[in-house]
Design a protein around this motif. Structure first.
Motif: not given
Length: 351
Positions: A296-297, A261-266
């Motif tokens: 933009g997160l 879905l998205a990066s771990h941090g996001a």
């Protein structure tokens, strides 16, 4: 009176600046890591080729290109270096996956490791852990933290935006992680290392309130400092407690239930927002929401590509990803139906 002190595993040198890579030989000599520049350099594919061309200031270095991110690749790097008795240290130059691969190999060999970050996706550039894929699953390994850390802004400002956004999310999660740690202390008496908590929180607050963007060197330097502080805090605490709470449990749950879905941090940033809402800290919730939006997160289920019900199911599943770690998620003990209601209310409060 006796004097008490603590010994902290911390980098002996930290530099965040443009052109940091060019000063690597000076750092190696001044820090007594390698006076003759006899080091092994680990690079990833792609950007690694252009970096290798700039290593003429390290004529005695041996360069090893690896496909980073897996335990197998770390073992392969270890195998290549094991018989090279001329090597004083291992220098990892690249993003988070490359640095984690180099940290594991250096720890396995008992070599000093120098971390040169060309991106800022998470706090791995200075942390005592390495996240590597084993049998298709990401596993966190304890490693010796880097002896020196450089973050070269000339490379970092060219990194893909999604990597830098991931680093922002990872830094901001420290605020929620420290709050979870303090909650566990209040409920269960878990010891809290006040200095580690303060260091992790201070770096995160600097990112939270910095007016700049990833287009500004001043903001990128602040982000690098925060991620280095997160790694240092984990080393001091002897665990990831200062940087990982319910926020990262939610990120791990999303990765397990909805990979890609998205990066771990996001995903951790979304997790921090949810945990802060459940904790009832409305002031921090509004600041976190504004910071995530400014950079933009994602903040909502729809921005992650999920329904509210799917996100609620992931949040309910999250505590099982880190059994035994007490966070606001364990404290509230909410099922997916109750969590869906909370998430719906939360979205109405977003700016």
């Amino acid at each position: 009176m006796p004097t008490f002190a603590r010994t902290v595993l911390a980098p002996i040198t930290v530099e965040v600046s443009a052109g940091a890579l060019k000063r690597l030989p000076e750092l190696l000599a001044d820090s007594r890591i390698s006076s003759g520049g006899r080091v092994a350099v680990a690079l990833g594919p792609g950007l690694g080729e252009s970096i290798a061309a700039e290593l003429d200031h390290l004529p005695d270095a041996t360069v090893h290109t690896v496909v980073p991110g897996s335990l197998d690749s770390a073992k392969e790097l270890t195998k290549r270096l094991r018989d090279d008795h001329r090597v004083d240290a291992l220098v990892g130059i690249g993003g988070g996956k490359l640095l984690d691969t180099a940290k594991w190999a250096a720890s396995d060999l008992g070599l000093p490791m120098v971390s040169v970050a060309t991106s800022l996706a998470h706090d791995g550039l200075a942390s005592p852990t390495a996240s590597l894929e084993r049998d298709g699953v990401s596993v966190s390994y304890g490693v010796h933290p880097p002896l020196a850390v450089l973050a070269d802004l000339d490379f970092i400002r060219q990194a893909p935006a999604h990597q830098l956004q991931s680093g922002i999310g990872d830094a901001l999660t420290n605020l929620s992680a420290v709050a979870d740690w303090q909650l566990s202390h209040e409920v269960n008496g878990e010891p809290v290392d006040g200095l580690a908590a303060a260091i992790a929180r201070t770096g995160a607050e600097a990112v939270l309130r910095h007016p700049g963007t990833i287009a500004d060197d001043a903001f990128l330097a602040t982000l690098a400092d925060a991620l280095i502080q997160g790694g240092l805090a984990s080393s001091m605490a002897g665990s990831s407690r200062p940087c990982s709470g319910g926020c990262h449990e939610i990120a791990h749950a999303l990765e397990a239930l909805h990979p890609g879905l998205a990066s771990h941090g996001a995903q951790g940033g979304v997790g921090a927002l949810i945990c802060t809402w459940l904790r009832g800290d409305k002031a921090l919730f509004q600041e976190l929401s504004a910071a995530l939006r400014r950079h933009g997160l994602p903040r909502t289920a729809s921005e992650l590509g999920l329904t509210t019900a799917e996100l609620a199911t992931a949040v309910a599943y999250a505590p099982s990803t880190r059994p035994g770690r007490y966070t606001i998620l364990e404290h509230r003990e909410l099922d997916s139906v109750a969590l869906e209601r909370h998430l719906t209310e939360m979205m109405h409060e977003l700016d």
